[in-house]
Design a protein around this motif. Structure first.
Motif, PDB file in Angstrom:
ATOM      1  N   GLU A 100       0.670  -1.299  -0.017  1.00 34.54           N
ATOM      2  CA  GLU A 100      -0.016  -0.064   0.036  1.00 34.54           C
ATOM      3  C   GLU A 100       0.871   1.213   0.028  1.00 34.54           C
ATOM      4  O   GLU A 100       0.242   2.173  -0.366  1.00 34.54           O
ATOM      5  CB  GLU A 100      -0.846  -0.136   1.268  1.00 34.54           C
ATOM      6  N   ASP A 101       2.046   1.094   0.353  1.00 31.25           N
ATOM      7  CA  ASP A 101       2.851   2.381   0.256  1.00 31.25           C
ATOM      8  C   ASP A 101       3.862   2.186  -0.885  1.00 31.25           C
ATOM      9  O   ASP A 101       4.729   3.053  -1.148  1.00 31.25           O
ATOM     10  CB  ASP A 101       3.922   2.399   1.330  1.00 31.25           C
ATOM     11  N   GLY A 102       3.397   1.474  -1.787  1.00 32.86           N
ATOM     12  CA  GLY A 102       4.312   1.247  -3.223  1.00 32.86           C
ATOM     13  C   GLY A 102       5.568   0.463  -3.216  1.00 32.86           C
ATOM     14  O   GLY A 102       6.230   0.332  -4.174  1.00 32.86           O
ATOM     15  N   THR A 103       5.790  -0.011  -1.855  1.00 39.45           N
ATOM     16  CA  THR A 103       6.938  -1.206  -1.660  1.00 39.45           C
ATOM     17  C   THR A 103       6.708  -2.270  -2.382  1.00 39.45           C
ATOM     18  O   THR A 103       5.474  -2.525  -2.634  1.00 39.45           O
ATOM     19  CB  THR A 103       7.553  -0.896  -0.162  1.00 39.45           C
ATOM     20  N   VAL A 104       7.709  -2.934  -2.863  1.00 43.40           N
ATOM     21  CA  VAL A 104       7.381  -4.144  -3.449  1.00 43.40           C
ATOM     22  C   VAL A 104       7.873  -5.615  -2.623  1.00 43.40           C
ATOM     23  O   VAL A 104       8.924  -5.545  -2.146  1.00 43.40           O
ATOM     24  CB  VAL A 104       8.156  -4.213  -4.966  1.00 43.40           C
ATOM     25  N   LEU A 105       6.916  -6.441  -2.712  1.00 45.33           N
ATOM     26  CA  LEU A 105       7.343  -7.713  -1.917  1.00 45.33           C
ATOM     27  C   LEU A 105       7.486  -8.827  -3.003  1.00 45.33           C
ATOM     28  O   LEU A 105       6.643  -8.866  -3.827  1.00 45.33           O
ATOM     29  CB  LEU A 105       6.063  -8.172  -0.934  1.00 45.33           C
ATOM     30  N   VAL A 106       8.790  -9.630  -2.889  1.00 42.92           N
ATOM     31  CA  VAL A 106       8.939 -10.603  -3.833  1.00 42.92           C
ATOM     32  C   VAL A 106       8.804 -11.729  -3.020  1.00 42.92           C
ATOM     33  O   VAL A 106       9.466 -11.920  -2.181  1.00 42.92           O
ATOM     34  CB  VAL A 106      10.198 -10.446  -4.509  1.00 42.92           C
ATOM     35  N   ASN A 107       8.014 -12.824  -3.431  1.00 48.33           N
ATOM     36  CA  ASN A 107       7.825 -13.981  -2.555  1.00 48.33           C
ATOM     37  C   ASN A 107       8.389 -15.213  -3.107  1.00 48.33           C
ATOM     38  O   ASN A 107       7.993 -15.396  -4.253  1.00 48.33           O
ATOM     39  CB  ASN A 107       6.383 -14.323  -2.337  1.00 48.33           C
ATOM     40  N   ALA A 108       9.733 -15.593  -2.685  1.00 49.85           N
ATOM     41  CA  ALA A 108      10.280 -16.532  -3.768  1.00 49.85           C
ATOM     42  C   ALA A 108      11.102 -17.529  -2.667  1.00 49.85           C
ATOM     43  O   ALA A 108      11.369 -17.206  -1.631  1.00 49.85           O
ATOM     44  CB  ALA A 108      11.243 -15.788  -4.320  1.00 49.85           C
ATOM     45  N   GLY A 109      11.133 -18.766  -2.970  1.00 50.44           N
ATOM     46  CA  GLY A 109      11.961 -19.486  -2.201  1.00 50.44           C
ATOM     47  C   GLY A 109      13.357 -19.662  -2.693  1.00 50.44           C
ATOM     48  O   GLY A 109      14.195 -20.333  -2.709  1.00 50.44           O
ATOM     49  N   LEU A 110      13.974 -18.420  -2.214  1.00 50.99           N
ATOM     50  CA  LEU A 110      15.369 -18.084  -2.339  1.00 50.99           C
ATOM     51  C   LEU A 110      16.144 -18.263  -1.055  1.00 50.99           C
ATOM     52  O   LEU A 110      15.614 -18.608   0.030  1.00 50.99           O
ATOM     53  CB  LEU A 110      15.643 -16.712  -2.759  1.00 50.99           C
ATOM     54  N   GLN A 111      17.458 -18.419  -1.138  1.00 50.04           N
ATOM     55  CA  GLN A 111      18.367 -18.760  -0.227  1.00 50.04           C
ATOM     56  C   GLN A 111      19.604 -17.627  -0.275  1.00 50.04           C
ATOM     57  O   GLN A 111      20.174 -17.592  -1.244  1.00 50.04           O
ATOM     58  CB  GLN A 111      19.021 -20.052  -0.081  1.00 50.04           C
ATOM     59  N   GLU A 112      19.497 -16.562   0.571  1.00 50.23           N
ATOM     60  CA  GLU A 112      20.791 -15.737   0.470  1.00 50.23           C
ATOM     61  C   GLU A 112      21.994 -16.458   1.134  1.00 50.23           C
ATOM     62  O   GLU A 112      21.858 -16.851   2.403  1.00 50.23           O
ATOM     63  CB  GLU A 112      20.391 -14.386   1.194  1.00 50.23           C
ATOM     64  N   LEU A 113      23.048 -16.575   0.569  1.00 52.60           N
ATOM     65  CA  LEU A 113      24.343 -17.310   1.217  1.00 52.60           C
ATOM     66  C   LEU A 113      25.291 -16.361   1.607  1.00 52.60           C
ATOM     67  O   LEU A 113      26.343 -16.761   1.856  1.00 52.60           O
ATOM     68  CB  LEU A 113      24.591 -18.323   0.362  1.00 52.60           C
ATOM     69  N   GLY A 114      25.156 -15.031   1.423  1.00 53.53           N
ATOM     70  CA  GLY A 114      26.224 -14.138   1.355  1.00 53.53           C
ATOM     71  C   GLY A 114      26.798 -13.716   0.131  1.00 53.53           C
ATOM     72  O   GLY A 114      27.478 -12.632   0.040  1.00 53.53           O
ATOM     73  N   ASN A 115      26.219 -14.268  -0.936  1.00 55.24           N
ATOM     74  CA  ASN A 115      26.711 -13.868  -2.148  1.00 55.24           C
ATOM     75  C   ASN A 115      25.808 -12.790  -2.760  1.00 55.24           C
ATOM     76  O   ASN A 115      26.184 -12.652  -4.143  1.00 55.24           O
ATOM     77  CB  ASN A 115      26.735 -15.317  -2.868  1.00 55.24           C
ATOM     78  N   GLY A 116      24.927 -12.305  -1.921  1.00 58.09           N
ATOM     79  CA  GLY A 116      24.172 -10.977  -2.625  1.00 58.09           C
ATOM     80  C   GLY A 116      22.916 -11.421  -3.697  1.00 58.09           C
ATOM     81  O   GLY A 116      22.380 -10.697  -4.215  1.00 58.09           O
ATOM     82  N   THR A 117      22.406 -12.856  -3.496  1.00 59.09           N
ATOM     83  CA  THR A 117      21.088 -13.282  -4.354  1.00 59.09           C
ATOM     84  C   THR A 117      20.088 -12.299  -4.083  1.00 59.09           C
ATOM     85  O   THR A 117      19.684 -11.945  -5.021  1.00 59.09           O
ATOM     86  CB  THR A 117      20.732 -14.512  -3.518  1.00 59.09           C
ATOM     87  N   LEU A 118      19.798 -11.794  -2.827  1.00 58.60           N
ATOM     88  CA  LEU A 118      18.542 -10.944  -2.536  1.00 58.60           C
ATOM     89  C   LEU A 118      18.629  -9.496  -3.158  1.00 58.60           C
ATOM     90  O   LEU A 118      17.948  -9.071  -3.715  1.00 58.60           O
ATOM     91  CB  LEU A 118      18.336 -10.941  -1.147  1.00 58.60           C
ATOM     92  N   THR A 119      19.974  -9.370  -3.159  1.00 56.91           N
ATOM     93  CA  THR A 119      20.386  -7.867  -3.580  1.00 56.91           C
ATOM     94  C   THR A 119      20.082  -7.868  -5.182  1.00 56.91           C
ATOM     95  O   THR A 119      19.645  -6.938  -5.817  1.00 56.91           O
ATOM     96  CB  THR A 119      21.877  -7.367  -3.287  1.00 56.91           C
ATOM     97  N   THR A 120      20.854  -8.914  -5.774  1.00 59.43           N
ATOM     98  CA  THR A 120      20.565  -8.791  -7.361  1.00 59.43           C
ATOM     99  C   THR A 120      19.328  -9.010  -7.801  1.00 59.43           C
ATOM    100  O   THR A 120      18.848  -8.385  -8.754  1.00 59.43           O
ATOM    101  CB  THR A 120      21.721  -9.762  -7.910  1.00 59.43           C
ATOM    102  N   ILE A 121      18.605  -9.861  -7.294  1.00 59.26           N
ATOM    103  CA  ILE A 121      17.322 -10.198  -7.378  1.00 59.26           C
ATOM    104  C   ILE A 121      16.420  -8.793  -7.353  1.00 59.26           C
ATOM    105  O   ILE A 121      15.791  -8.223  -8.391  1.00 59.26           O
ATOM    106  CB  ILE A 121      16.485 -11.106  -6.674  1.00 59.26           C
TER     107      ILE A 121
END
Ligand code: FAD
Ligand code: FES
Ligand code: FES
Lengths: 157, 285, 753
Positions: C465-486
Motif C-alpha cells: 500500500e505504500d508502493g514498496t514491493v514484496l517478492v515472494n520466492a523460495g530463495l536462499q541468501e548465502l552471503g553472495n548477494g542473491t537477494l540484492t541482485t534479484i
C-alpha cells in the motif's frame, strides 16, 4: 560466582561459572551475540574482542580472567544511529558477504588502528592475520581498513 | 572446577601451598591459549585452575646488571614490542612476533610456551641459543634454575613439582651479540613451525650457538654447522658446508621419520636465510 | 537498450548494515530459552560395529533430558541430495548408526538443558566397538576385487560420456598423466546448526541455514513418513555455505529428536564435528590422455576419473557426472571419452562444494593441457586459443548449446592485461627463488536445464500500500548477494529504488517451490524469473491504473515510484494507486509466474597466476593474479568482484595448503583449523578482475553465473605457474612444501642420471 568488569563502557556484575569462557559469558549471559564462535581454539578470530584495549580471542580466555578488566565488543563501537568509521568503510567497500567473520574482523581492525593509525597494506594484512574469512578473499576488507584509517585520521585532525 | 585468581606472588604462594596440602588435580593457567584449547577438546578433564595472568610481578620485563629478566607471564606482544629485547635478543623478539596472530600474542605468555613445551614452541630455540635459564620458584619462595631444554624434555612434561612455577626467564647480557630466528610452517603467517632455527653469535669469532626447533622434544644443537659459521668466512664453499652440516644434523636427529625428506631439505632454506642475515650483520660491523 | 538505472551498478547489499553492526542474528545467536540442546556422538573409529552403548553415567548427569543411541534410528535410509522421488541415487544413509563407516559417523546424541551439559554428557557415553580395517585408498576402492563395506550396496558406481571416433591417428603427440585432487573442507565460518520443533497443527518446523529448503523438506517428509504439507522448513541467515549446506546435513537428526521428545531441539556442531561429520569436496584421481597434432590441434581426449564419495552415496555420483559433462564444453575436440567411477571409502562423505566437480575436473584437464603444451613446445595460451570453443557452438556430447561463449575473448584480453607474452618468456632464474606464470581456462553451467534434474521456478510479486514491493520466492541468501541482485532486477523493471524491494527467502509452507540456490542457477534462472514476473506485474499494474484513471494504458508509465500520465502530465505514487486499485477495483496489484528456462549456456573464465617458489623451503607465494570472466553482464559489478576474490581465496587453498588427510586407521589428521590450513590475509594475492560482458540470451539483462566458476580455474592456474617456473610436472594437489621439495629432488635425480 559473580565478577565485576566493564563491558562496552558500562560497569557490570555478571554471574559466571568457573569453567565459562569469556566468549560464553558475552554471548549467553550478556546477550552480546556479535561475538561468534567459529573454531573454539583461537584460530579463526570470529570471537575477537578487546580486553583492556587489546584484541584477544574470547574463546581462549576464561570469563573469570576478565574480572576487573574492560571488554569491548562491536556492540560498543557504534551508537544506535551511526556506524563507526570502520564499520562504514566495510559497508562502502562491500567487505562483508555472509557477515559471520565481520564482528571479529572489525574488532581486529579497530585494535590495529588504535595502535597503528596509518598502517601499510602489509601491516593491515598482519593485523587481521588471525581472522579467517571464507567469503571475501580479504581484499575488500584490506581496502576498507585502509580507507577507515584515512577517514579516522581526517576526522581527528 | 575451581579457579583461583591470585593478584600477586604472595597470594600465589598461598594458593600453591593450599593446593599441595590437599592434593588435587590442579593446573596453572596463564594466557590460556594452549591450556583452554586443550581442556575444551577433552571434556573429561576438568582440573582446578590457578590463574597466573593477574599476578603482577610475573609480567615485568626488567634489565639487570648482567642479565635481563622476563616475567613468565610476559606476553609475546610485550616481548615483541620491547625495545631492549629487540636490541639485545632480536631472535627472541622475532620469534615472539611470529607466534600465532595478534590475538594469540596478546594472550600467550613465554612461561606458558615453555611449560606447554610443544616441540614446535617458538620461544625454545631462541632461548637455547641465547643461553637462557628459567627461574623456578615454589610455594615457599625457594628459587632454583632449570634450562629451557630441561623443562621441555622432561618425561611427561612434569619437570616442575606441583608447588613450583616458572617465575621468569633469565637472559645473560653479552656484549656484541647478534641473534636471528627463522621458521617455516604451512602458511606465511599464523602457522605452527614445521621447522625453525635460532642463531646467536658474537661479532668476534668464538661464540656461536645454533638450535633447531620442531625436530624433537627439545631444540637440537647444530654443532657442526656452528663450527662452519665460526670460521666467519663467507665463501660459497663454506655456505655449502654450512647447509650440508644442517642437513646432516637433521638426518641424525630424525632418522626414518616421515618428515625427514622434507626437513633435511627445508633446513637449507632456513639456513640460507640465517647465513645471509649473519653475513650482512657482521660485515656491516 | 535504454540506460539502466540499477542493473549494472554497485548497489549496496541489502543486509550489509545489520551485518556491519553485528546485529544480524544467525541461528546460534537467537535466544535459547526453552530449547533443548543436542550434542552429537560421533564415531571415533573408521569402520566397525557398536557392541555396547552405555549411557548410564550420562543419563545420571543433572540436566540431561535424553540420550539417543543407534536404537533410535528410524530404520529407513536416506540420500542427502534427493529432492524428488524419481531420483535414483542410492539411499544408504542412516540417522543414528551402529555400524560406523567413518570417523565422524553419527552414532547418537545427547539432549540436555544447555549446551555445556550436552557436551559433557556426550563425552561420558561409553561405547564399545568391534573394529574392522578401514578402506581408505580410493584407487584400491575402485578395484573390482575390493568388496563393498556397505551391505548390499555397490562399491563402484560408474558413468560414461563419449562421442566421436575412438581411434587415435598414428602420428599424434600424446600426453598421458594422472592428476590427483584432494578432499577439502568447505570452511564456512558458521558451523552447522539447526532447530526443530512441533508447531500448532502438528507441523514439524525445521529452521536451518541451508541452500535448498525444499530438499530438506523432501528428505524429512520421506524419512519420517510425514505429509509434505506438515513439514515446514524455514531458511535462516547463513554464515557461509559453499555447497556444504546444500545437501541435507544434520536436519534429520535434529528433527528426529524433536519428533521423539516433543521438545524444541537445537542441534549445533562445533568446528571439529563440522569437519568430521558433514560433507567435503570429493577427492579425485584422473587418468588423462590427450592427443594433438604437431600444430597443437586437439584430436582426442580420454579421461578415467575416480571420485571418492567417502562412506555414503550423498550427491557424489551427481558430482562425478557433472565433472564429465564439463569436458565437452571448453575445447573443440573431435572425439572424447569420459569414464567416471564413484567409489566408497571409510572417510567423511563428499558432496556438493562450490563448483560441483568443476574445480576437480578442470584441475585434471588444465594441468594436463599445460604438460602437453610443454611437449609440443607451444605457448600454453596459444595452444588453448587454437582449440577453445566459439560463441554459439553446440555441445558434441549432447548437452545444452553453449550460448554466447566468450572464452576466447577472455583469453585474448587477459593475455594483454596480464602481459602474458612478455612475462611467459622471462626465465624463472637459477637461484633459490623461481618466478613463473601460469593460466587455466574453465567453464561452468547456469542451472539444471538439460540435466536429469528439472529446473523451474515460481515467484509471486506484489505492490504494498505504500508502493514498496514484496517478492515472494523460495530463495536462499548465502552471503553472495542473491537477494540484492534479484532486488536490483525487479527495481529496474518497476522503476523504484532497490531498497524498496523486499525479496523473501525460502519457507516451504509459504514460498513457491524452488530447487535451491545451487547449480549456479540464481542469476540466470531465478533472475530471469524475477525479470519476467516484474514485467508481468508492471503491465498488470499499468492496466489497473488505466482502469482506475479511466485512461488508455499506453499513456501511462512507471517512473521512479510514480505512475506518470504522458498526456495529462500527472504523477501519482505507486502506493496511492495501489490503494485506489484496492478500493475501486477490489484487486491486488500482484502477479504470479511459473518460469522454465529453455537454455543452459556456459559461463567461462581464464585465470592468470604468477608464483614465486622458494626451492629450498618449498613454499609458494602467489605474487600476482588476474581473473577474467565471461559473465554476460554484471548485474552488480562490486558484488561480482567480491565473488571472484572469495573464489580465488578458496582456490589458492586448494592449490597450496588445504587437505583433509587420514592416518592408517582412518583418523583424520586435520580435523581442526589449526591443522586444516585455509588462506589468511597475508597469503592472499592481489587480484585483478576483468569482465567480458557480451550479453547472454535468456539471462536477465544478459547476465549469467559467477559464484562457482570463479573458484574453478584457480588451482590449475597456480599449479601451472609453479610447474613452469620449476620445470617440474607435479600433478598432485595441493602443492605443499613437502611435495614441491620432493618433486625438485626427483628432478635433480633424473637430471643427474
Ligand atoms: C591460534 C594459535 C596459534 C598459535 N601459534 C603458535 C606459534 O606460532 N608458535 C608457538 O610457539 N605457539 C603457538 N601457539 C601456542 C600457544 O599460544 C603458546 O604456546 C603460548 O605461549 C602458550 O602460553 P599461554 O600463556 O597461553 O599458556 P597456557 O595455555 O595458559 O598454559 C600452557 C601450559 O603451561 C603451563 N604454565 C603456564 N604458565 C606457567 C608458569 N608460569 N609456570 C609453570 N607452568 C605454566 C600451564 O599449566 C599449561 O600446562 C598458538 C596457539 C594458538 C591458539
Ligand atoms: S572461535 Fe575463537 S578464534 Fe575461532
Ligand atoms: S564474510 Fe563470510 S566469512 Fe567473512
Amino acid at each position: 560466582m559473580i565478577i565485576e568488569l566493564t563491558v562496552n563502557g558500562t560497569l557490570r556484575s555478571v554471574e559466571i561459572t568457573p569453567s565459562m569462557r569469556l566468549l560464553d559469558m558475552l554471548r549467553n549471559v550478556l546477550g552480546l551475540t556479535s561475538v561468534k564462535e567459529g573454531c573454539s581454539e583461537g584460530e579463526c578470530g570470529a570471537c575477537t574482542v578487546l580486553l583492556d584495549g587489546k584484541a584477544v580471542t574470547s574463546c581462549t580466555v576464561l570469563a573469570v580472567q576478565a574480572r576487573g578488566r574492560s571488554v569491548v565488543t562491536i556492540e560498543g563501537l557504534s551508537s544506535d544511529e551511526a556506524l563507526h568509521p570502520i564499520q562504514q568503510a566495510f559497508v562502502d567497500h562491500d567487505a562483508i558477504q555472509c557477515g559471520f567473520c565481520t564482528p571479529g574482523m572489525i574488532m581486529s581492525a579497530y585494535a590495529l588502528l588504535k595502535h597503528t593509525p596509518s598502517p601499510t597494506r602489509e601491516e593491515i594484512q598482519r593485523g587481521i592475520e588471525g581472522n579467517l574469512c571464507r567469503c571475501t578473499g580479504y581484499l575488500p576488507i584490506i581496502d576498507a581498513i585502509e580507507d577507515a584509517a584515512r577517514r579516522m585520521r581526517t576526522h581527528e585532525s | 572446577m575451581r579457579v583461583d585468581t591470585p593478584s600477586n606472588v604472595s597470594e600465589l604462594r598461598d594458593v600453591l601451598r593450599s593446593a599441595v596440602a590437599v592434593p588435587r588435580k590442579c593446573s596453572l593457567l596463564a594466557g590460556g591459549t594452549d591450556l583452554l584449547v586443550h581442556l575444551r577438546a577433552s571434556p573429561d578433564l576438568s582440573p582446578d585452575l590457578i590463574d597466573l595472568s593477574g599476578v603482577k610481578e610475573l609480567k615485568n620485563i626488567e634489565i639487570h646488571r648482567d642479565h635481563m629478566e622476563i616475567g613468565a607471564c610476559a606476553t609475546f606482544s610485550q616481548i615483541e614490542g620491547h625495545p631492549l629485547v629487540q636490541e639485545r635478543f632480536s631472535a627472541l623478539a622475532r620469534a615472539a612476533s611470529l607466534v600465532g596472530s595478534p590475538q594469540i600474542r596478546n594472550l600467550g605468555t613465554i612461561g606458558g610456551n615453555l611449560a606447554n613445551a610443544s616441540p614446535a614452541a617458538d620461544s625454545l630455540p631462541p632461548l637455547c641459543a641465547l643461553e637462557a635459564s628459567l627461574l623456578i620458584e615454589n610455594a615457599e619462595g625457594a628459587q632454583s634454575t632449570l634450562s629451557p631444554a630441561q623443562v621441555a624434555s622432561a618425561p611427561g612434561k612434569d619437570s616442575l613439582h606441583a608447588d613450583q612455577y616458572i617465575r621468569a626467564v633469565l637472559l645473560p647480557l653479552r656484549e656484541n651479540l647478534l641473534s636471528f630466528f627463522v621458521k617455516t610452517g604451512s602458511r606465511k603467517a599464523v602457522a605452527i613451525s614445521k621447522l625453525s632455527l635460532a642463531l646467536a653469535l658474537s661479532f668476534e669469532p668464538g661464540h656461536v650457538r645454533l638450535f633447531a626447533g620442531s625436530l624433537g622434544t627439545s631444540p637440537i644443537r647444530m654443532e657442526a654447522a656452528e663450527a662452519v659459521l665460526d670460521r666467519r668466512d663467507w665463501t660459497e664453499a663454506n655456505h655449502t658446508a654450512f647447509l650440508d652440516a644442517l642437513s646432516g644434523a637433521v638426518e641424525r636427529a630424525i632418522p626414518g621419520r616421515a618428515s625427514l625428506p622434507f626437513k633435511r631439505l627445508a633446513v637449507r632454506g632456513l639456513g640460507d636465510d640465517l647465513w645471509t642475515a649473519a653475513k650482512e650483520a657482521i660485515s656491516r660491523g | 537498450m535504454a540506460e539502466l538505472k540499477y542493473v549494472g551498478r554497485d548497489v549496496q547489499r541489502n543486509d550489509i548494515v545489520e551485518k556491519a553492526s553485528g546485529r544480524i542474528k544467525y541461528m546460534g545467536d537467537r535466544m535459547q530459552g526453552g530449547a533443548a540442546h543436542a550434542r552429537l556422538i560421533l564415531s571415533p573409529i573408521a569402520r566397525g560395529r557398536v557392541v555396547s552403548f552405555d549411557a548410564s553415567e550420562a543419563e545420571r548427569m543433572p540436566g540431561v533430558l535424553r540420550v539417543f543411541s543407534p536404537k533410535d534410528d528410524p530404520g529407513k535410509r536416506f540420500n542427502s541430495a534427493l529432492f524428488l522421488p524419481d531420483q535414483t541415487d542410492l539411499q544408504d544413509h542412516p540417522v543414528f548408526t551402529d555400524k560406523p563407516l567413518f570417523v565422524g559417523d553419527i552414532l547418537g546424541a545427547v539432549l540436555a538443558k544447555d549446551e555445556e551439559t550436552a557436551r559433557a554428557a556426550a563425552a561420558a557415553v561409553k561405547i564399545g566397538f568391534e573394529e574392522e580395517a578401514p578402506l581408505l585408498d580410493m584407487e584400491q576402492a575402485a578395484l573390482p576385487q575390493t568388496p563393498s563395506f556397505r551391505e548390499g550396496m555397490p562399491q563402484v558406481v560408474e558413468g560414461k560420456i563419449a562421442y566421436g571416433e575412438e581411434s587415435l591417428p598414428g602420428d599424434a603427440i600424446i600426453l598421458e598423466s594422472v592428476v590427483r585432487t584432494q578432499k577439502i573442507h568447505h570452511g564456512a565460518m558458521e558451523n552447522h546448526i539447526c532447530e526443530a520443533r512441533m508447531e500448532y497443527g502438528g507441523v514439524l518446523l525445521v529452521e536451518t541455514p541451508c541452500q535448498m529448503a525444499f530438499t530438506v523438506r523432501y528428505v524429512l517428509a520421506d524419512l519420517f513418513g510425514i505429509p509434505f504439507n506438515k513439514v515446514r522448513v524455514v531458511k535462516t541467515p547463513v554464515g557461509g555455505a559453499f555447497g556444504g549446506k546444500q545437501e541435507v546435513g544434520i536436519e534429520p537428526h535434529c528433527a528426529l529428536m524433536a519428533l521423539k521428545t516433543g521438545l524444541p531441539v537445537r542441534l549445533a556442531l562445533d568446528r571439529t564435528q563440522t569437519i568430521l561429520a558433514t560433507r567435503t569436496r570429493a577427492a579425485s584421481v584422473g587418468r588423462i590422455l590427450i592427443a594433438a597434432d604437431r600444430e597443437g590441434n586437439l584430436l582426442r581426449r580420454e579421461m578415467d576419473v575416480i571420485v571418492d564419495a567417502g562412506a555414503y552415496a550423498t550427491g557424489t555420483q551427481r558430482v562425478m557426472m557433472a565433472m564429465g559433462k564439463k569436458t565437452s564444453r571448453l575445447y573443440r575436440i573431435p572425439s572424447q571419452s569420459f569414464r567416471g567411477r564413484t567409489v566408497f571409502t571409510n572417510t567423511t562423505p563428499a558432496g556438493a562444494c562450490r563448483g560441483y566437480g568443476s574445480p576437480q575436473i578442470h584441475a585434471i584437464t588444465e594441468i594436463a593441457m599445460d604438460l602437453l603444451a610443454r611437449k609440443l613446445l607451444l605457448d600454453p595460451a596459444e595452444f588453448r586459443l587454437k582449440n577453445l570453443v566459439h560463441p554459439w557452438d553446440t555441445d558434441p556430447a549432447g548437452g545444452p548449446a553453449l550460448g554466447n561463449a566468450r572464452i576466447r575473448d577472455c583469453l585474448v584480453r587477459g593475455m594483454e592485461v596480464f602481459r602474458w607474452n612478455e612475462r611467459r618468456v622471462i626465465p624463472s632464474g637459477t637461484g633459490r627463488f623461481r618466478r613463473g606464470v601460469g593460466l587455466a581456462c574453465c567453464t561452468h553451467g547456469n542451472g539444471y536445464f538439460g540435466s536429469p534434474y528439472p529446473d523451474f521456478m515460481s515467484m509471486a510479486m506484489r505492490f504494498c500500500e505504500d508502493g514498496t514491493v514484496l517478492v515472494n520466492a523460495g530463495l536462499q541468501e548465502l552471503g553472495n548477494g542473491t537477494l540484492t541482485t534479484i532486488g536490483q532486477i525487479v527495481a529496474e523493471v518497476l522503476d523504484l529504488p532497490p531498497e524498496r524491494v523486499e525479496v523473501s527467502e525460502s519457507d516451504t509452507s509459504t514460498t513457491p517451490f524452488d530447487v535451491g540456490c545451487v547449480a549456479s542457477r540464481v542469476t540466470y534462472v531465478c533472475g530471469s524469473c524475477a525479470l519476467e514476473l516484474a514485467e508481468k506485474l508492471k503491465s498488470r499494474f499499468l492496466g489497473q491504473c488505466a482502469r482506475v484513471l479511466a485512461v488508455d494504458a499506453h499513456r501511462l508509465s512507471l517512473k521512479n515510484g510514480n505512475v506518470v500520465d504522458s498526456e495529462e502530465g500527472g504523477r501519482r505514487s505507486y502506493g496511492g494507486m495501489v490503494c485506489r486499485i484496492a478500493k475501486e477495483l477490489r484487486e491486488e496489484a500482484g502477479e504470479y509466474l511459473h518460469y522454465k528456462p529453455e537454455a543452459n549456456p556456459a559461463s567461462y573464465g581464464v585465470h592468470f597466476a604468477e608464483t614465486l617458489t622458494d626451492t629450498l623451503t618449498g613454499t609458494v607465494e602467489v605474487t600476482d593474479y588476474l581473473a577474467v570472466h565471461d559473465v554476460g553482464r554484471a548485474i552488480n559489478p562490486r558484488l561480482l568482484r567480491g565473488q571472484i576474490y572469495g573464489g580465488v581465496q578458496m582456490g589458492v587453498g586448494m592449490a597450496l595448503s588445504e587437505e583433509l588427510v587420514y592416518d592408517s586407521k582412518g583418523r583424520p589428521k586435520s580435523a581442526s583449523l589449526s591443522r586444516y590450513t585455509m588462506i589468511n590475509a597475508p597469503s592472499m594475492p592481489k587480484v585483478g578482475v576483468l569482465l567480458v560482458e557480451e550479453g547472454e540470451p535468456g539471462g536477465p539483462f544478459g547476465g549469467k553465473s559467477i559464484g562457482e566458476i570463479c573458484t574453478v580455474p584457480v588451482a590449475p592456474a597456480i599449479a601451472n605457474a609453479v610447474n613452469a617456473s620449476l620445470g617440474t610436472m607435479m600433478t598432485e594437489l595441493p602443492f605443499t612444501p613437502e611435495r614441491i621439495l620432493a618433486a625438485l629432488s626427483a628432478r635433480r635425480e633424473t637430471n643427474a642420471r
